[in-house]
Design an enzyme around this catalytic site. Structure first.
Site, mmCIF file in Angstrom:
data_model
loop_
_atom_site.group_PDB
_atom_site.id
_atom_site.type_symbol
_atom_site.label_atom_id
_atom_site.label_comp_id
_atom_site.label_asym_id
_atom_site.label_seq_id
_atom_site.Cartn_x
_atom_site.Cartn_y
_atom_site.Cartn_z
ATOM 1 C CD GLU A 68 13.527 40.983 58.837
ATOM 2 O OE1 GLU A 68 13.784 39.951 58.447
ATOM 3 O OE2 GLU A 68 12.696 41.507 59.740
ATOM 4 N N GLY A 71 13.526 45.946 60.582
ATOM 5 C CA GLY A 71 14.601 46.969 60.490
ATOM 6 C C GLY A 71 16.068 46.562 60.650
ATOM 7 C CG LEU A 73 19.401 42.516 56.902
ATOM 8 C CD1 LEU A 73 20.597 42.800 56.006
ATOM 9 C CD2 LEU A 73 18.363 42.001 56.276
ATOM 10 N N GLY A 180 10.258 32.494 59.033
ATOM 11 C CA GLY A 180 10.634 32.052 60.431
ATOM 12 C C GLY A 180 9.348 31.641 61.131
ATOM 13 C CB SER A 181 9.069 30.184 64.065
ATOM 14 O OG SER A 181 10.630 30.264 64.654
ATOM 15 C CE1 TYR A 219 16.676 21.184 70.937
ATOM 16 C CE2 TYR A 219 18.744 22.460 70.770
ATOM 17 C CZ TYR A 219 17.822 21.107 70.525
ATOM 18 O OH TYR A 219 18.567 20.310 69.692
ATOM 19 N N GLY A 221 14.298 26.770 77.487
ATOM 20 C CA GLY A 221 14.188 26.874 78.901
ATOM 21 C C GLY A 221 15.502 26.377 79.661
ATOM 22 C CB ALA A 357 20.397 29.332 62.965
ATOM 23 C CG HIS A 481 48.076 14.126 74.629
ATOM 24 N ND1 HIS A 481 46.947 13.558 75.403
ATOM 25 C CD2 HIS A 481 49.033 14.519 75.644
ATOM 26 C CE1 HIS A 481 47.441 13.516 76.663
ATOM 27 N NE2 HIS A 481 48.706 14.023 76.664
HETATM 28 C C1 LIG Z 1 15.922 32.495 72.273
HETATM 29 C C2 LIG Z 1 16.498 31.534 71.094
HETATM 30 C C3 LIG Z 1 17.577 31.074 70.735
HETATM 31 C C4 LIG Z 1 17.956 30.279 69.893
HETATM 32 N N1 LIG Z 1 19.400 29.759 69.728
HETATM 33 C C5 LIG Z 1 19.608 28.937 68.616
HETATM 34 C C6 LIG Z 1 20.965 28.391 68.538
HETATM 35 O O1 LIG Z 1 21.889 28.644 69.415
HETATM 36 N N2 LIG Z 1 21.102 27.585 67.577
HETATM 37 C C7 LIG Z 1 20.338 27.371 66.476
HETATM 38 O O2 LIG Z 1 20.534 26.885 65.211
HETATM 39 N N3 LIG Z 1 19.195 28.036 66.579
HETATM 40 C C8 LIG Z 1 18.880 28.651 67.469
HETATM 41 N N4 LIG Z 1 17.467 29.395 67.682
HETATM 42 C C9 LIG Z 1 16.694 28.912 66.663
HETATM 43 C C10 LIG Z 1 16.758 29.982 65.468
HETATM 44 O O3 LIG Z 1 16.735 31.448 65.869
HETATM 45 C C11 LIG Z 1 15.880 29.801 64.392
HETATM 46 O O4 LIG Z 1 15.985 28.571 63.717
HETATM 47 C C12 LIG Z 1 16.155 30.506 63.175
HETATM 48 O O5 LIG Z 1 16.152 32.025 63.422
HETATM 49 C C13 LIG Z 1 15.154 30.166 61.938
HETATM 50 O O6 LIG Z 1 15.749 31.044 60.626
HETATM 51 P P1 LIG Z 1 14.688 31.687 59.722
HETATM 52 O O7 LIG Z 1 15.438 32.381 58.790
HETATM 53 O O8 LIG Z 1 13.911 30.504 59.173
HETATM 54 O O9 LIG Z 1 13.616 32.611 60.507
HETATM 55 P P2 LIG Z 1 13.723 33.643 61.565
HETATM 56 O O10 LIG Z 1 15.268 33.828 61.948
HETATM 57 O O11 LIG Z 1 12.810 33.665 62.424
HETATM 58 O O12 LIG Z 1 13.686 34.913 60.454
HETATM 59 C C14 LIG Z 1 12.701 35.426 59.806
HETATM 60 C C15 LIG Z 1 12.587 37.105 59.485
HETATM 61 O O13 LIG Z 1 11.394 37.044 58.499
HETATM 62 C C16 LIG Z 1 10.963 38.431 58.881
HETATM 63 N N5 LIG Z 1 9.611 38.451 58.589
HETATM 64 C C17 LIG Z 1 8.458 37.569 58.911
HETATM 65 N N6 LIG Z 1 7.517 37.874 58.212
HETATM 66 C C18 LIG Z 1 7.514 38.945 57.322
HETATM 67 C C19 LIG Z 1 6.864 39.484 56.422
HETATM 68 N N7 LIG Z 1 5.925 39.440 55.936
HETATM 69 N N8 LIG Z 1 7.860 40.782 55.670
HETATM 70 C C20 LIG Z 1 8.842 41.032 55.923
HETATM 71 N N9 LIG Z 1 9.731 40.229 56.888
HETATM 72 C C21 LIG Z 1 9.048 39.219 57.446
HETATM 73 C C22 LIG Z 1 10.931 38.142 60.458
HETATM 74 O O14 LIG Z 1 11.094 39.660 60.988
HETATM 75 C C23 LIG Z 1 12.558 37.622 60.819
HETATM 76 O O15 LIG Z 1 13.337 38.609 60.893
HETATM 77 C C24 LIG Z 1 17.052 29.968 68.785
HETATM 78 C C25 LIG Z 1 15.796 30.707 68.834
HETATM 79 C C26 LIG Z 1 15.525 31.299 70.092
HETATM 80 C C27 LIG Z 1 13.992 31.879 70.104
HETATM 81 N N1 LIG Z 2 20.790 25.776 71.102
HETATM 82 C C1 LIG Z 2 19.869 25.652 70.175
HETATM 83 O O1 LIG Z 2 20.199 25.497 68.916
HETATM 84 C C2 LIG Z 2 18.356 26.459 70.321
HETATM 85 C C3 LIG Z 2 18.333 27.255 71.374
HETATM 86 C C4 LIG Z 2 16.906 27.864 71.620
HETATM 87 C C5 LIG Z 2 15.964 27.466 70.880
HETATM 88 N N2 LIG Z 2 16.287 26.607 69.651
HETATM 89 C C6 LIG Z 2 14.841 26.111 68.846
HETATM 90 O O2 LIG Z 2 13.987 27.031 69.325
HETATM 91 C C7 LIG Z 2 12.885 26.183 69.256
HETATM 92 C C8 LIG Z 2 12.084 26.547 70.397
HETATM 93 O O3 LIG Z 2 12.469 26.198 71.711
HETATM 94 P P1 LIG Z 2 11.812 25.738 73.069
HETATM 95 O O4 LIG Z 2 12.510 25.561 73.897
HETATM 96 O O5 LIG Z 2 10.587 26.872 73.035
HETATM 97 O O6 LIG Z 2 10.952 24.500 72.440
HETATM 98 P P2 LIG Z 2 11.575 22.878 72.495
HETATM 99 O O7 LIG Z 2 10.561 22.303 71.463
HETATM 100 O O8 LIG Z 2 12.788 22.850 72.366
HETATM 101 O O9 LIG Z 2 10.933 22.552 73.834
HETATM 102 C C9 LIG Z 2 9.691 22.980 74.402
HETATM 103 C C10 LIG Z 2 9.311 21.929 75.634
HETATM 104 O O10 LIG Z 2 8.078 22.406 76.115
HETATM 105 C C11 LIG Z 2 7.287 21.172 76.633
HETATM 106 N N3 LIG Z 2 6.038 21.659 76.637
HETATM 107 C C12 LIG Z 2 5.375 21.929 75.368
HETATM 108 N N4 LIG Z 2 4.058 22.305 75.984
HETATM 109 C C13 LIG Z 2 4.029 22.469 77.216
HETATM 110 C C14 LIG Z 2 3.150 22.647 78.304
HETATM 111 N N5 LIG Z 2 1.898 22.956 78.230
HETATM 112 N N6 LIG Z 2 3.436 22.695 79.791
HETATM 113 C C15 LIG Z 2 4.889 22.441 79.872
HETATM 114 N N7 LIG Z 2 5.920 21.997 78.985
HETATM 115 C C16 LIG Z 2 5.234 22.185 77.737
HETATM 116 C C17 LIG Z 2 7.612 20.275 75.386
HETATM 117 O O11 LIG Z 2 7.421 19.001 75.969
HETATM 118 C C18 LIG Z 2 9.068 20.522 75.262
HETATM 119 O O12 LIG Z 2 10.147 19.801 76.238
HETATM 120 C C19 LIG Z 2 13.468 24.758 69.360
HETATM 121 O O13 LIG Z 2 12.477 23.647 68.881
HETATM 122 C C20 LIG Z 2 14.820 24.916 68.870
HETATM 123 O O14 LIG Z 2 14.866 24.212 67.826
HETATM 124 C C21 LIG Z 2 17.385 26.135 69.581
#
Ligand SMILES: Cc1cc2nc3c(=O)[nH]c(=O)nc-3n(C[C@H](O)[C@H](O)[C@H](O)COP(=O)(O)OP(=O)(O)OC[C@H]3O[C@@H](n4cnc5c(N)ncnc54)[C@H](O)[C@@H]3O)c2cc1C
Ligand SMILES: NC(=O)c1ccc[n+]([C@@H]2O[C@H](COP(=O)([O-])OP(=O)(O)OC[C@H]3O[C@@H](n4cnc5c(N)ncnc54)[C@H](O)[C@@H]3O)[C@@H](O)[C@H]2O)c1
Length: 502
Positions: A68, A71, A73, A180-181, A219, A221, A357, A481
């Site tokens: 990872e 730094g 997890l 991840g993303s 989500y 926004g 997640a 209830h």
């Molecule tokens: C603001 C926000 C809120 C969210 N809220 C929710 C929620 O409430 N519920 C939910 O289900 N999902 C939520 N998500 C989405 C969730 O965070 C992701 O779906 C989830 O973290 C994906 O898990 P992952 O393990 O695939 O990737 P990640 O969690 O992105 O983990 C990937 C890891 O790989 C590491 N990495 C990348 N490349 C390398 C490399 N070459 N070498 C070593 N390490 C590397 C990165 O540093 C990172 O720590 C949210 C996302 C955001 C941005």
């Molecule tokens: N509660 C949760 O589970 C949670 C919370 C936060 C994030 N996430 C995950 O993170 C991912 C990313 O979240 P997010 O909110 O960035 O994406 P999202 O895909 O949920 O929403 C993005 C929105 O932006 C709009 N959009 C795209 N391009 C645009 C543009 N040029 N101008 C205006 N609107 C535009 C889309 O139509 C969509 O409604 C989600 O797909 C979700 O899976 C999950």
């Protein structure tokens, strides 16, 4: 080795399952040739997909290393995603409730104020406690943790530039990509994490912005817009599509949008951002109707870019070993999470499927089970989604629009929380439960809940869908209830017959 060989024999002897046998054989071949420094499983990325896969692999007796770069997890979710956002959602909700709801419950005080640094410190404490907890789980399960950036040099070797400054090569018979993303950037909108922020910046603003513009009504926004709106920002959400959260059931979405508007969140739908000017004190956004037309200017102190996320594979060396990606940059995998390169797997946000997640965790466990020659299964149709606003909106299975598109005859049962005694008792009764079931068999196809605790209530529905239950199954199950869960039972009664309390 003997255990793995017998696993392969058992699989081969069970039923003829060529794929399982091939995978077990690949694994055993590697196991037999294992050098002392070679791992059975190497995971690149320590997010919910990667760290769960690593722990599961170690629990199955496989020698495992997780790499990872961050730094800490926990990945995006724990460090800059799910956990800090839920901490701020909770803190801001408490403030909002204290301001708007406490008086009607007879709780009064003379002064209410926001201490933003204390709120941020509480969020940071939650994050650091949980990340340290995963390090503890790694130690407990004997997962080797390498801190650094990993890059493929061959299908079984990852070169790591360590955070300490050195380089090491980690070898593995099976390598899981769980990288991840990252935030999706928009053309012409440069994120500086000050005036124009991604979710990461929005989780750490030094002060409450007067005007916050959110790009994207998904989500992130709506959750982060809720946080800052509750703390006093004027929030305007600009969305390209005609609807907020386009993936949500249409009827629920309409009610949800009304709820958010009641909380003073403004929406500009079918609108796109075509220019950004940060030269002055604030930000000036140039907007245009999605279909083209007259431009307008919207001013903001801070702009949140939340228009989606993209798979993160930068610098990973996929091209060196020839791993295939699709047009969106997602790594292509088969039903066993294996890429086109034998022994190299991918899970979580970096592959197609919901970017959640809990989905990444399911991928991780199942992928490791496949590596060990066992069977596994993840059904993305059974993955619940929750927007953690207030009320929360949770769903599993199909929306009414999807059911209609399938051409299936169906029944709909609904029950509003206005008729639920617990919701009335706590004076938090906005929302509903909506159940869709196949007309002929009564099998549940989808469940949608808008309620203060919808993210908890949905799991009864997930289990029902997973076991192929009918609405009558839920309706005839005794619910305590007074609970909000009784609304799920009543909606199920409304689906196959009639509810009692409305
Ligand atoms: C603001 C926000 C809120 C969210 N809220 C929710 C929620 O409430 N519920 C939910 O289900 N999902 C939520 N998500 C989405 C969730 O965070 C992701 O779906 C989830 O973290 C994906 O898990 P992952 O393990 O695939 O990737 P990640 O969690 O992105 O983990 C990937 C890891 O790989 C590491 N990495 C990348 N490349 C390398 C490399 N070459 N070498 C070593 N390490 C590397 C990165 O540093 C990172 O720590 C949210 C996302 C955001 C941005
Ligand atoms: N509660 C949760 O589970 C949670 C919370 C936060 C994030 N996430 C995950 O993170 C991912 C990313 O979240 P997010 O909110 O960035 O994406 P999202 O895909 O949920 O929403 C993005 C929105 O932006 C709009 N959009 C795209 N391009 C645009 C543009 N040029 N101008 C205006 N609107 C535009 C889309 O139509 C969509 O409604 C989600 O797909 C979700 O899976 C999950």
């Amino acid at each position: 080795m003997a255990a793995m060989a017998s696993l392969a024999r058992r699989r081969a002897g069970d039923v003829f399952r060529p794929e399982a046998v091939r995978r077990a054989a690949v694994f055993c071949r590697g196991f037999a040739a294992a050098a002392a420094d070679e791992n059975d499983v190497v995971v690149i990325g320590g997010g919910p997909g990667g760290y769960v896969a690593a722990i599961k692999a170690a629990q199955m007796g496989l020698k495992t290393t997780c790499i990872e770069k961050r730094g800490t997890l926990g990945g995006t979710c724990l460090n800059v995603g799910c956990i800090p956002s839920k901490a701020l959602l909770h803190s801001s909700h408490m403030y909002h409730e204290a301001k708007h709801a406490f008086p009607s419950h007879g709780v009064k005080f003379s002064q209410l104020e926001i201490d933003l640094p204390a709120m941020m410190a509480q969020k940071d404490k939650a994050v650091s406690g949980l990340t340290r907890g995963i390090e503890g789980l790694f130690k407990k399960n004997k997962v080797t943790y390498v801190k650094g950036f990993g890059k493929f040099v061959s299908p079984s070797e990852v070169s790591v530039d360590t955070l300490e400054g050195g380089n090491t090569v980690v070898k593995g018979k099976n390598i899981i990509i769980a990288t991840g993303s990252d935030v999706k950037s928009l053309p012409g909108v440069t994120i500086d994490e000050k005036k124009i922020v991604s979710s990461t910046g929005a989780l750490a603003l030094p002060e409450v912005p007067k005007k916050l513009v959110v790009i994207g009504a998904g989500y992130i926004g709506l959750e982060m817009g809720s946080v800052w709106g509750r703390l006093g920002s004027e929030v305007t959400v600009v969305e390209f599509a005609p609807d907020i959260v386009p993936s949500m059931d249409g009827e629920v979405r309409k009610q949800f949008q009304r709820m958010l508007e009641k909380q003073k969140m403004k929406f500009m739908l079918k609108t796109k951002v075509v220019g950004v000017d940060t030269s002055g004190d604030g930000v000036k956004l140039t907007l245009e109707p999605a279909a083209g037309g007259e431009q307008s200017i919207l001013e903001a102190d801070v702009v949140l870019v939340s228009a989606g996320r993209v798979p993160y594979t930068a610098g990973l060396g996929l091209e060196t070993i020839g791993v295939q990606t699709d047009k969106a940059g997602r790594i292509e995998v088969d039903k066993h999470f294996m890429t086109n390169v034998s022994g190299v797997y991918a899970i979580g946000d970096v592959i197609p499927g919901p970017m959640l997640a809990h989905k990444a965790e399911e991928d991780g466990v199942t992928c490791v089970e496949f590596i060990a020659g066992k069977e596994g299964h993840v059904d993305y149709d059974m993955v619940p989604g929750v927007v953690y606003t207030h009320p929360e909106v949770a769903s599993v299975g199909k929306t009414e629009e999807q059911v209609k598109a399938l051409g299936v005859s169906y029944r709909v049962g609904k029950f509003p929380f206005m008729a639920n005694s617990r919701a009335k008792a706590i004076d938090d009764a906005d929302g509903l439960v909506k159940i869709l079931a196949e007309k002929e068999t009564d099998k549940i196809l989808g469940v949608h809940i808008m309620a203060p605790n919808a993210g908890e209530l949905i799991h009864e529905a997930v289990l029902a869908l997973q076991y192929g239950a009918s609405s009558e199954d839920i309706a005839r199950t005794c619910h305590a209830h007074p609970t909000m869960s009784e609304a799920v039972k009543e909606a199920a009664m409304a689906t196959y017959d009639k509810p009692i309390h409305i």
